[in-house]
Design an enzyme around this catalytic site. Structure first.
Site, short mmCIF file in Angstrom:
data_model
loop_
_atom_site.label_atom_id
_atom_site.label_comp_id
_atom_site.label_asym_id
_atom_site.label_seq_id
_atom_site.Cartn_x
_atom_site.Cartn_y
_atom_site.Cartn_z
N LYS B 52 -81.84 77.00 35.35
CA LYS B 52 -82.80 76.04 34.82
C LYS B 52 -82.10 74.74 34.44
O LYS B 52 -82.61 73.64 34.69
CB LYS B 52 -83.54 76.64 33.61
CG LYS B 52 -84.55 77.70 34.03
CD LYS B 52 -85.05 78.57 32.88
CE LYS B 52 -85.90 79.73 33.46
NZ LYS B 52 -86.29 80.72 32.44
N GLN B 96 -86.26 82.01 26.35
CA GLN B 96 -85.88 82.89 27.46
C GLN B 96 -86.13 84.35 27.08
O GLN B 96 -85.67 84.80 26.03
CB GLN B 96 -84.40 82.67 27.81
CG GLN B 96 -83.89 83.50 28.97
CD GLN B 96 -84.56 83.14 30.29
OE1 GLN B 96 -84.68 81.97 30.65
NE2 GLN B 96 -85.03 84.15 31.02
N ASP B 119 -93.83 77.12 29.66
CA ASP B 119 -93.93 78.43 30.32
C ASP B 119 -95.38 78.89 30.43
O ASP B 119 -95.68 79.85 31.14
CB ASP B 119 -93.14 79.48 29.52
CG ASP B 119 -91.84 79.87 30.20
OD1 ASP B 119 -91.70 79.61 31.41
OD2 ASP B 119 -90.98 80.45 29.52
#
Lengths: 285, 285
Positions: B52, B96, B119
């Site tokens: 990322k 995460q 997200d």
């Protein structure tokens, strides 16, 4: 031989149980209260609101009706919602749909505090349902699950096919059935060969709003058939989506219209008002 | 003859387009910035975070990594999220997964402001996706839709079958496909006769995380096969859910692993960071 799922009778039982809950709250000095906002003068909406008011009366929930005329502005509607959000005595808020064109119903739904959103239409409640969290589940899908459970109809591992993908029935019902471990298919106006799909259904739910959209040749022998449709036929009689007389001969269980899903929807609304009241008063169970 | 869907190449193109967007923002003095929180030292997570960070670098998005040790308390995690929520220079926040047991990841996801929830895991964004509103769509489903569109694969009216009902792939993907007018079925561990269902799929997506769970006999001739799985085989090699060598002979289109869905997920994360930056700065298009 099919069995009729009597939504009227089941909803009566649920409301009786809820009345006991409401009485317990009253012993603690807490009176559950639902506010219903009705904008304009849609005649069907008025009937729905009257039925909700009647159910409140049965369960022992206070009811406040806010009638707004059809040229109410969006600002006004939102400010009324804000007021109800802030009022301590109001536990549940329901905006009766449809509202006049020109008003944004999604914006209004989103404005209702999730804690008072007894219809389960606020995106927070919708999202929580999808994630599988405890939340306010919209009343029609919730009522359908309760009906299946009351009849001891197994959901896990069954093929459930939903016709119709509305935000208030099809989509949340898909989540409810998935949470109960059904394999779920959702069909709609763009579906090709719909008959092939519906014939795989152990549990078939129609939530379209069209008379006779579900015919006997679309139904597998022994299927459970749930009819969410509320349509008026050419004689002005209330009928569902399902060609009841023919489909019942193939079904193991089937809901009538009226007296099927409709009363369950209102019972689950009452359930959500009691739930909201407890939540707002930090009462667990 | 099957066609390989090259996610790596497509994600490269998307990132190039996003770089142009990022450059335009910089001309306005706005620098898009993503914060990634990593709790504990899961080795796979570290690889994902590194990828990322690399993508941010390619697109011109600033990157801040917040490393927390595995005995971080929930309070601490939430307070860090609050801090990032309030920081003007941070446009996107990503937690995460997985995080250590004992921490409540849903509570943490819910704490990330929806405007910075790149997200798409906050219930507000999940709910908005379900309702069909503009929102932050979670990156893997979004990437899959982009792949299908890039290959001019028709979605409307097609039977799409998803294996796996996770909150991060299966369920939001169902919504995305439904919004594109596919007829959608979702299968999972409790599904019976899964083969019968998958063989009806024009578009078959596996998001289970088990090697060779999709075998050739489960696939219809000419189906589009999308493999979301990321598994390590006994030789330590990264493989998907699909028995690629055999299934490819039946498929019209198929994604490889690696180089299929994975890179697309990261590209769509970059897309969401740019979208969030624009939203927070009131830039329309």
């Amino acid at each position: 031989m099919y069995q009729l799922i009597d939504g009227k009778e089941l909803s009566k039982r649920i409301k009786e149980e809820l009345k006991i809950e409401a009485d317990k709250l009253k012993e603690k000095g807490i009176i559950p209260k639902l506010a219903v906002i009705l904008v304009g003068d849609d005649s069907a909406s008025k009937v729905y609101v009257r039925n909700k008011s009647k159910a409140c009366n049965e369960v022992g929930v206070e009811f406040e009706e806010i009638l707004l005329n059809s040229n109410t502005s969006m600002e006004k509607l939102l400010s009324i919602i804000d007021e109800l959000n802030n009022r301590k005595d109001i536990n549940g808020i329901l905006l009766q749909s449809p509202i006049p064109k020109g008003l944004n119903i999604q914006e209004a739904f989103e404005r209702i505090k999730w804690e008072k959103d007894v219809d389960g239409f606020n995106p927070i409640n919708v999202g929580r349902l999808m994630i599988g969290q405890d939340t306010f589940i919209s009343c029609t899908p919730y009522g359908i699950i309760k009906m299946l459970e009351a009849c001891d109809i197994e959901i896990q591992g069954k093929n459930a096919v939903i016709i119709g993908r509305s935000n208030i029935v099809g989509k949340p019902l898909m989540q409810c059935l998935l949470n109960k471990n059904a394999t779920v298919t959702i069909c709609h106006s763009k579906t090709k060969n719909i008959k092939e799909i519906t014939r795989t259904a152990d549990i078939l739910i129609s939530a379209v709003g069209k008379i006779n959209i579900v015919t006997a040749d679309m139904v597998k022998d022994g299927a459970v058939v749930i009819d969410v449709g509320m349509n008026k036929n050419d004689k002005g009689k209330l009928v569902g989506d399902v060609d009841f007389e023919k489909v019942k001969e193939k079904a193991s269980y089937i809901t009538p219209v009226p007296g099927g899903v409709g009363p369950m929807t209102i019972a689950m609304l009452m359930n959500n008002v009691i739930k909201a009241t407890k939540l707002q008063n930090n009462i667990i169970n």
